[in-house]
Design an enzyme around this catalytic site. Structure first.
Site, short mmCIF file in Angstrom:
data_model
loop_
_atom_site.label_atom_id
_atom_site.label_comp_id
_atom_site.label_asym_id
_atom_site.label_seq_id
_atom_site.Cartn_x
_atom_site.Cartn_y
_atom_site.Cartn_z
CD GLU A 25 -2.97 1.24 2.19
OE1 GLU A 25 -3.91 2.04 2.04
OE2 GLU A 25 -2.89 0.46 3.15
CG ASP A 68 10.39 8.42 -1.72
OD1 ASP A 68 9.19 8.56 -2.00
OD2 ASP A 68 11.30 8.63 -2.54
CG ASP A 96 -2.13 16.13 -3.63
OD1 ASP A 96 -2.96 16.66 -4.39
OD2 ASP A 96 -1.45 16.77 -2.82
CE LYS A 125 -3.90 26.60 -7.60
NZ LYS A 125 -3.03 27.63 -6.99
CE LYS A 147 -14.31 8.46 11.89
NZ LYS A 147 -13.63 8.89 13.14
CG PHE A 148 -10.62 11.09 2.53
CD1 PHE A 148 -10.23 12.41 2.45
CD2 PHE A 148 -10.53 10.30 1.39
CE1 PHE A 148 -9.78 12.95 1.26
CE2 PHE A 148 -10.08 10.83 0.19
CZ PHE A 148 -9.71 12.16 0.13
CD GLU A 149 -15.03 5.96 -0.67
OE1 GLU A 149 -15.68 5.55 -1.65
OE2 GLU A 149 -14.21 5.26 -0.04
#
Length: 274
Positions: free
Chosen positions: A106, A158, A181, A185, A253-255
């Site tokens: 993941e 990383d 992310d 823009k 919760k984010f979704e």
């Protein structure tokens, strides 16, 4: 129809969505040779960051989780090949987990809500999870303790360096990349995580029949993901386009917040060709 896209090389990888408050921060590595959809005349910068560092506070409970559980569940970054990508070989997963089981990578788990859920419902699989946002790592360690999980290991490093220097080819049963992310823009699209160089790296490390599962709530990014993944010759789409949400991936919760704001969520599930 989405406009034709051009793909710059990405040598530093984000590990979670900015809207989840995630952070990353490690140096890039030498760029891979792009394939599967990158136009030959595109200039490929040596290093393009796909993230910015964001501050985050580690709570006292998360700090205790690091102290108590870190020695067992946080795997140190130990490159097998510090210069060139490693050749096919057996991964160290057996030593990390104490058993021989399918290994799922993941990249970016935020605060670990989905990660812990998936590990609970799939106890037969092992999960190696990359995240450098320390509060998120602490939060996942807390969830590991709360649910008595034994099939998660964390690499606070990383992801691209882990992929290049710790994971041999054909060692993964699956890869999860949920809500990276979107870099909304246009001038920042080059920083998006899902681009041909990364996808080629991941496809090479999947076993035949292994899967790559991505999810995003940003429709333009979903279309880019579909184009990039579809152009990778080692992968095939398991659906005619976007895939139904697999049952193992929970609504976090984010979704749910995104759904309330009218953001549709798209899942993409591609499989390594035999």
């Amino acid at each position: 129809m989405a406009p034709k896209l051009q793909w710059p090389i990405v040598t530093e990888l984000t590990t979670a969505s900015a809207s989840r408050g995630a952070a990353t921060g490690s140096r890039g590595v030498a760029p891979a040779v792009p394939r599967g959809g990158a136009p030959a005349d595109v200039a490929h910068p040596q290093t393009i960051k796909s993230f910015v560092r964001r501050a985050g506070r580690t709570t006292a409970a998360q700090a205790r989780a690091f102290e108590d559980l870190g020695p067992r569940f946080v795997v140190p970054y130990a490159p097998i090949a510090p210069i060139a990508p490693i050749a096919p070989a057996a991964p160290a997963a057996g030593a990390w987990f104490g058993r021989d089981a399918p290994l799922v990578l993941e990249i970016g788990f935020g605060m670990g809500e989905a990660t812990a859920h998936i590990a609970r419902v799939r106890p037969q699989d092992d999960f190696l999870c990359c995240e450098v946002h320390r509060p998120g790592v602490g939060a996942l360690l807390k969830r590991i303790a709360e649910h008595g999980l034994t099939n998660i290991r964390i690499l606070e490093h990383d992801a691209v360096e882990v992929i290049d220097h710790m994971l041999p080819e054909s060692c993964l049963a699956g890869v999860h990349i949920f809500f990276p992310d979107p870099w909304h823009k246009s001038r920042h699209h080059k920083r998006r995580l899902i681009q041909p160089p990364l996808v080629a790296r991941l496809a090479a490390r999947l076993q035949a029949g292994g899967y790559l599962h991505c999810a995003t709530d940003w429709q333009p990014y979903a279309e880019q993901m579909l184009q990039v993944l579809g152009a990778e010759p080692l992968l095939r789409n398991t659906a005619p386009g976007f895939a139904p949400k697999p049952g193992y991936r929970p609504l976090t919760k984010f979704e749910n917040r995104g759904l309330r704001l009218g953001h549709g969520v798209r899942d993409l599930v591609f499989e390594r060709r035999h």
